[in-house]
Scaffold this active site. Structure first.
Site, PDB file in Angstrom:
ATOM      1  CD  GLU A 151      -3.043   2.756  -4.871  1.00 14.59           C
ATOM      2  OE1 GLU A 151      -1.925   2.856  -6.049  1.00 14.59           O
ATOM      3  OE2 GLU A 151      -3.589   2.451  -4.123  1.00 14.59           O
TER       4      GLU A 151
ATOM      5  CG  HIS B  72      -3.346  -1.561  -6.840  1.00 16.43           C
ATOM      6  ND1 HIS B  72      -3.594  -0.150  -5.740  1.00 16.43           N
ATOM      7  CD2 HIS B  72      -3.444  -2.262  -6.253  1.00 16.43           C
ATOM      8  CE1 HIS B  72      -4.287  -0.731  -4.667  1.00 16.43           C
ATOM      9  NE2 HIS B  72      -4.247  -2.349  -5.009  1.00 16.43           N
TER      10      HIS B  72
ATOM     11  NE  ARG C 187      -4.273  -0.895   0.017  1.00 17.76           N
ATOM     12  CZ  ARG C 187      -4.821  -2.459  -0.773  1.00 17.76           C
ATOM     13  NH1 ARG C 187      -3.393  -2.908  -1.659  1.00 17.76           N
ATOM     14  NH2 ARG C 187      -5.325  -3.282  -0.826  1.00 17.76           N
TER      15      ARG C 187
HETATM   16  P1  NAD Z   1      -1.222 -11.428   5.451  1.00 22.06           P
HETATM   17  O1  NAD Z   1      -2.389 -10.663   5.655  1.00 22.06           O
HETATM   18  O2  NAD Z   1      -1.345 -12.492   4.505  1.00 22.06           O
HETATM   19  O3  NAD Z   1       0.262 -10.860   5.728  1.00 22.06           O
HETATM   20  C1  NAD Z   1       0.260  -9.263   5.555  1.00 22.06           C
HETATM   21  C2  NAD Z   1       2.094  -9.639   7.200  1.00 22.06           C
HETATM   22  O4  NAD Z   1       2.035  -8.828   7.419  1.00 22.06           O
HETATM   23  C3  NAD Z   1       1.608 -10.321   7.898  1.00 22.06           C
HETATM   24  O5  NAD Z   1       1.980 -12.014   7.836  1.00 22.06           O
HETATM   25  C4  NAD Z   1       1.487  -9.413   9.566  1.00 22.06           C
HETATM   26  O6  NAD Z   1       1.911 -10.171  10.161  1.00 22.06           O
HETATM   27  C5  NAD Z   1       2.583  -9.161   8.487  1.00 22.06           C
HETATM   28  N1  NAD Z   1       3.028  -7.655   9.445  1.00 22.06           N
HETATM   29  C6  NAD Z   1       1.518  -6.977  10.085  1.00 22.06           C
HETATM   30  N2  NAD Z   1       1.959  -5.766   9.955  1.00 22.06           N
HETATM   31  C7  NAD Z   1       3.392  -5.578   9.780  1.00 22.06           C
HETATM   32  C8  NAD Z   1       4.814  -4.631  10.219  1.00 22.06           C
HETATM   33  N3  NAD Z   1       4.298  -3.437  11.338  1.00 22.06           N
HETATM   34  N4  NAD Z   1       6.318  -5.510  10.060  1.00 22.06           N
HETATM   35  C9  NAD Z   1       6.036  -6.221   8.791  1.00 22.06           C
HETATM   36  N5  NAD Z   1       5.352  -6.778   9.249  1.00 22.06           N
HETATM   37  C10 NAD Z   1       3.707  -6.963   9.719  1.00 22.06           C
HETATM   38  O7  NAD Z   1      -1.308  -9.994   3.728  1.00 22.06           O
HETATM   39  P2  NAD Z   1      -1.847 -10.395   1.970  1.00 22.06           P
HETATM   40  O8  NAD Z   1      -2.589 -11.382   1.115  1.00 22.06           O
HETATM   41  O9  NAD Z   1       0.358 -11.379   2.138  1.00 22.06           O
HETATM   42  O10 NAD Z   1      -0.946  -9.440   2.170  1.00 22.06           O
HETATM   43  C11 NAD Z   1      -0.150  -7.737   2.552  1.00 22.06           C
HETATM   44  C12 NAD Z   1      -1.034  -6.867   1.612  1.00 22.06           C
HETATM   45  O11 NAD Z   1      -0.716  -6.341   0.347  1.00 22.06           O
HETATM   46  C13 NAD Z   1      -2.241  -6.837   1.719  1.00 22.06           C
HETATM   47  O12 NAD Z   1      -2.802  -6.086   3.488  1.00 22.06           O
HETATM   48  C14 NAD Z   1      -2.450  -5.279   1.140  1.00 22.06           C
HETATM   49  O13 NAD Z   1      -1.886  -4.137   1.367  1.00 22.06           O
HETATM   50  C15 NAD Z   1      -1.093  -5.447  -0.219  1.00 22.06           C
HETATM   51  N6  NAD Z   1      -2.474  -5.671  -1.655  1.00 22.06           N
HETATM   52  C16 NAD Z   1      -1.977  -5.282  -3.061  1.00 22.06           C
HETATM   53  C17 NAD Z   1      -2.324  -5.426  -3.793  1.00 22.06           C
HETATM   54  C18 NAD Z   1      -1.810  -5.487  -5.044  1.00 22.06           C
HETATM   55  O14 NAD Z   1      -2.384  -5.643  -6.100  1.00 22.06           O
HETATM   56  N7  NAD Z   1      -0.554  -4.461  -5.301  1.00 22.06           N
HETATM   57  C19 NAD Z   1      -3.365  -6.429  -3.868  1.00 22.06           C
HETATM   58  C20 NAD Z   1      -3.484  -7.597  -2.232  1.00 22.06           C
HETATM   59  C21 NAD Z   1      -2.639  -6.867  -1.676  1.00 22.06           C
END
Ligand code: NAD
Length: 331
Positions: A264, A295, A235
């Site tokens: 964005e 995105h 994000r």
């Molecule tokens: P997820 O919940 O499986 O994993 C997120 C991880 O981040 C977890 O393991 C959590 O413990 C960790 N985390 C939380 N706070 C943290 C911190 N301060 N420092 C380090 N790690 C921390 O989520 P995911 O499915 O892997 O997705 C991650 C992110 O990717 C989503 O939240 C979303 O913002 C983003 N995303 C982007 C797109 C895109 O098209 N660009 C699509 C889907 C998701």
């Protein structure tokens, strides 16, 4: 069942059609985010589904859905922060989301961008546009298996990224406040500072919340190697964009691979006049050591299909009185 599919996109058509043919269900394609303008199109439907890019703030929207007999709000996306929790509770909606429609889609987009930068493709492209097909000494690049990749956030997407980089022979380290021993064979858990100090490539895969908002700013860029490629597919709000621009200009970092930017919202999913694009976007776009996608990291056939199927399977379960697989909130 008859389901109102808000924010319908033609890319979803093959998968919606396939679902209808398989189940006999009717999916009502409704253009645009769920809003007061289109909520009445859900009348006569048993359920609804959306992937909102704007907040659902107007109480009348919740009231109308409730009056139509709809009992759930299903997001065919990870994010569900667009709903108003007070109103969700007031009208007793069940909320579901689609948490992991294709982690590989995002991980592979990150890899694509990182490889573009690692091989200095942007610089070669700029030179070629000027008729310069020489190979300047400063553009000798490197190969991924010599590199240390640092991953911040080892959830679904971070783990998929770790697997890919590990399979390519890179050394993979990562930081996550939650320790997961099942991924130790391909990623070594280290401190956040170790990720900053030791990585040649840093890729961030955390959610945006209070702990991660602006978590990467000038202090963090200064801790990184000057040769680092920084990748954000998570994000935009996790990074201070102006600090990122300054870090690139001051050669604190070597490149940036970005699928997201904090501001964005003004162009996300839209066709806009270029003069209306935010200044930071236009500035980053000019840099040969920056690659940006709009995105679109998630935008693969697998992901689009899974978003539809996962949310509709849960909707069916709710209508049958069963617990949905991806429950966010129940009344
Ligand atoms: P997820 O919940 O499986 O994993 C997120 C991880 O981040 C977890 O393991 C959590 O413990 C960790 N985390 C939380 N706070 C943290 C911190 N301060 N420092 C380090 N790690 C921390 O989520 P995911 O499915 O892997 O997705 C991650 C992110 O990717 C989503 O939240 C979303 O913002 C983003 N995303 C982007 C797109 C895109 O098209 N660009 C699509 C889907 C998701």
């Amino acid at each position: 069942m008859k389901v109102a599919m808000f924010r319908y996109n033609p890319s979803e058509e093959p998968y919606m059609k396939a679902w209808e043919e398989k189940t006999g269900d009717t999916l009502v394609r409704i253009k645009g985010n769920l809003s007061m303008k289109n909520v009445d199109q859900a009348k006569g439907c048993d359920a609804m589904c959306t992937k909102q890019s704007i907040n659902i703030t107007d109480e009348a929207i919740y009231r109308r859905l409730h009056e139509f007999g709809i009992k759930q709000i299903s997001m065919r996306s990870v994010g569900f922060n667009t709903v108003d929790w007070k109103l969700i509770k007031k009208y007793h909606f069940i909320v579901t989301n689609t948490p992991a429609y294709s982690p590989r889609a995002i991980a592979e987009n990150g890899l694509t961008q990182v490889m573009f930068l690692l091989r200095k493709t942007g610089y070669f492209r700029e030179l070629a546009k000027k008729g310069d097909f020489s190979r300047p000494a400063n553009l000798v690049s490197d190969e991924i298996y010599h590199k240390t990749v640092g991953i911040i956030g080892l959830g679904h997407i971070g783990t998929a990224s770790a697997q890919i980089y590990s399979a390519l022979g890179a050394k993979v380290i990562g930081y996550d406040p939650v320790y997961n021993e099942s991924i130790e064979s391909f990623v070594k858990h280290v401190s956040l500072d170790t990720v900053f100090h030791e990585s040649d490539i840093i890729t961030i895969h955390t959610p945006l919340d209070e702990s991660t908002k602006n978590m990467i700013g000038m202090n963090e860029f200064k801790k990184m190697k000057n040769s680092v490629i920084f990748c954000n597919q998570a994000r935009g709000g996790c990074v201070v964009t102006q600090d990122l621009i300054n870090a690139l200009k001051d050669h604190e970092i070597a490149g940036a691979a970005l699928d997201v930017l904090a501001d964005e919202g003004s162009y996300y999913g839209l066709k806009v006049d270029r003069k209306d694009l935010p200044e930071d976007y236009l500035e980053l776009e000019k840099m040969p050591n920056v690659i940006m996608t709009p995105h679109s990291a998630y935008f693969t056939a697998t992901a689009v299909r899974n978003m539809i199927n996962t949310s509709l399977i849960d909707i069916r379960r709710i209508l049958e009185g069963k617990k949905p697989h991806n429950l966010v909130l129940e009344p």
